[in-house]
Design a protein around this motif. Structure first.
Motif, mmCIF file in Angstrom:
data_model
loop_
_atom_site.group_PDB
_atom_site.id
_atom_site.type_symbol
_atom_site.label_atom_id
_atom_site.label_comp_id
_atom_site.label_asym_id
_atom_site.label_seq_id
_atom_site.Cartn_x
_atom_site.Cartn_y
_atom_site.Cartn_z
ATOM 1 N N PRO A 136 41.560 47.895 34.813
ATOM 2 C CA PRO A 136 41.610 46.658 35.590
ATOM 3 C C PRO A 136 42.155 45.457 35.090
ATOM 4 N N GLN A 137 42.079 45.381 33.575
ATOM 5 C CA GLN A 137 42.676 44.255 33.097
ATOM 6 C C GLN A 137 44.307 44.337 33.158
ATOM 7 N N GLN A 189 45.417 43.419 36.516
ATOM 8 C CA GLN A 189 45.373 41.966 36.888
ATOM 9 C C GLN A 189 46.542 41.344 36.344
ATOM 10 N N ILE A 248 39.369 47.573 43.686
ATOM 11 C CA ILE A 248 39.338 46.360 43.435
ATOM 12 C C ILE A 248 38.203 45.691 44.116
ATOM 13 N N THR A 249 37.395 45.190 43.474
ATOM 14 C CA THR A 249 36.293 44.505 44.111
ATOM 15 C C THR A 249 36.773 43.041 44.876
ATOM 16 N N GLN A 284 36.923 40.303 42.474
ATOM 17 C CA GLN A 284 38.164 40.389 41.569
ATOM 18 C C GLN A 284 39.338 39.826 42.425
#
Length: 302
Positions: free
Chosen positions: A121-122, A125, A152-153, A156
């Protein structure tokens, strides 16, 4: 001189441009130009090239460069805003491509986050942030977990909206409505469009969405639905959408299915010279072809 668009102006009906090929599988530039000229006359607000419906994974780099140039030049001065999708899985390449498309003169970008080999996820992003920081034109950040397998929430995604006012969000999880409501609760200032063939167009508009990004073979129908909604004619919008649903619900059971169906509609309408899709693809049945004939007759698509 072309208008400079802001994120809040990336709204309305924004079809994904199909990619015409000859029967031998080569790009058909004449049909491509004819398709773009057709879209400019439909009443749509924008057009986007190199989305999933453009068969972008099946194009080589030289084809993409040539088609990007043709896309920008053909639609120069048209009523459409022009967007091109950045689909590279390398952050460095995505940044280069985003800068190149902006320099070429596109009005906006769409960004498909990387998903090959399941980046963290990082890393995802950082990829999104890097592209947004590389350009100052609107960027539609695409959330398509069914196609990418990448979750992806809403919070986020809201972090992206808070940091980058030129970000727009194309939300096409299935179903997208609750996700969009939650996202807009975290980021009420954000602009949201929905793809997914317009299955949820009216629910998404009611939830705070600003437009729809369907395929391009019957854009006029989506324009009619959107205009009914804009005028507050909810019953007419709903009635027209209900007539369209049986077709798009069936075709959206697989991406390759609707890509082939929509391309065959374009061919039957005489807008492109062949409905060839590069392989691997989808073979339409006799029943499918009969449904396409019914659709073109029912909606008076000449």
């Amino acid at each position: 001189m072309n208008k400079i668009y802001t994120a809040t102006e990336i709204v309305g009906v924004n079809p994904i441009v199909a990619m015409p090929f000859t029967p031998s599988g080569e790009t058909d530039e004449h049909s491509f130009v004819r398709l773009l000229e057709h879209l400019a006359a439909t009443g749509a607000n924008g057009a986007t090239l190199f989305g999933i419906a453009s068969e972008f994974p099946k194009l080589d780099d030289s084809e993409r460069q040539r088609l990007a140039q043709m896309f920008v030049s053909t639609l120069a001065g048209s009523p459409l805003y022009r967007a091109m999708s950045v689909t590279d899985h390398s952050t460095e390449l995505a940044v280069k491509r985003a800068k190149y498309y902006q320099q070429l003169g596109t009005d906006a970008l769409m960004l498909l986050p990387p998903f090959f080999l399941s980046p963290s996820p990082q890393a995802i992003q950082q990829h999104i942030f890097a592209v947004l920081e590389a350009v100052d034109i609107p960027v539609m950040v695409q959330y398509a977990p069914g196609e990418t397998g990448l979750p992806i929430t809403p919070d986020q995604l809201a972090a992206v909206a808070a940091r980058y006012p030129h970000a727009v969000f194309k939300i096409e999880c299935n179903p997208p409505v609750d996700y969009t409501r939650e996202f807009l609760r975290h980021a009420p200032q954000a602009s949201v469009l929905n793809g997914y063939a317009g299955l949820y167009i009216l629910e998404m508009l009611a939830a705070g969405g600003k437009g729809v990004m369907p395929g391009c073979s019957f854009s006029e129908v989506y324009v009619q639905i959107y205009r009914h909604w804009q005028r507050g004619e909810q019953r007419q919008a709903q009635a027209l959408h209900q007539r369209l649903l049986p077709y798009i619900q069936r075709w959206m059971s697989h991406c390759e299915y609707i890509i082939q169906a929509e391309k065959t509609v374009l061919y039957q309408r005489g807008i492109i010279a062949s409905d060839y899709c590069r392989h691997p693809g989808w073979t339409l049945s006799a029943e499918d072809k009969a449904a396409i004939a019914r659709l073109t007759e029912e909606f008076h698509l000449s």
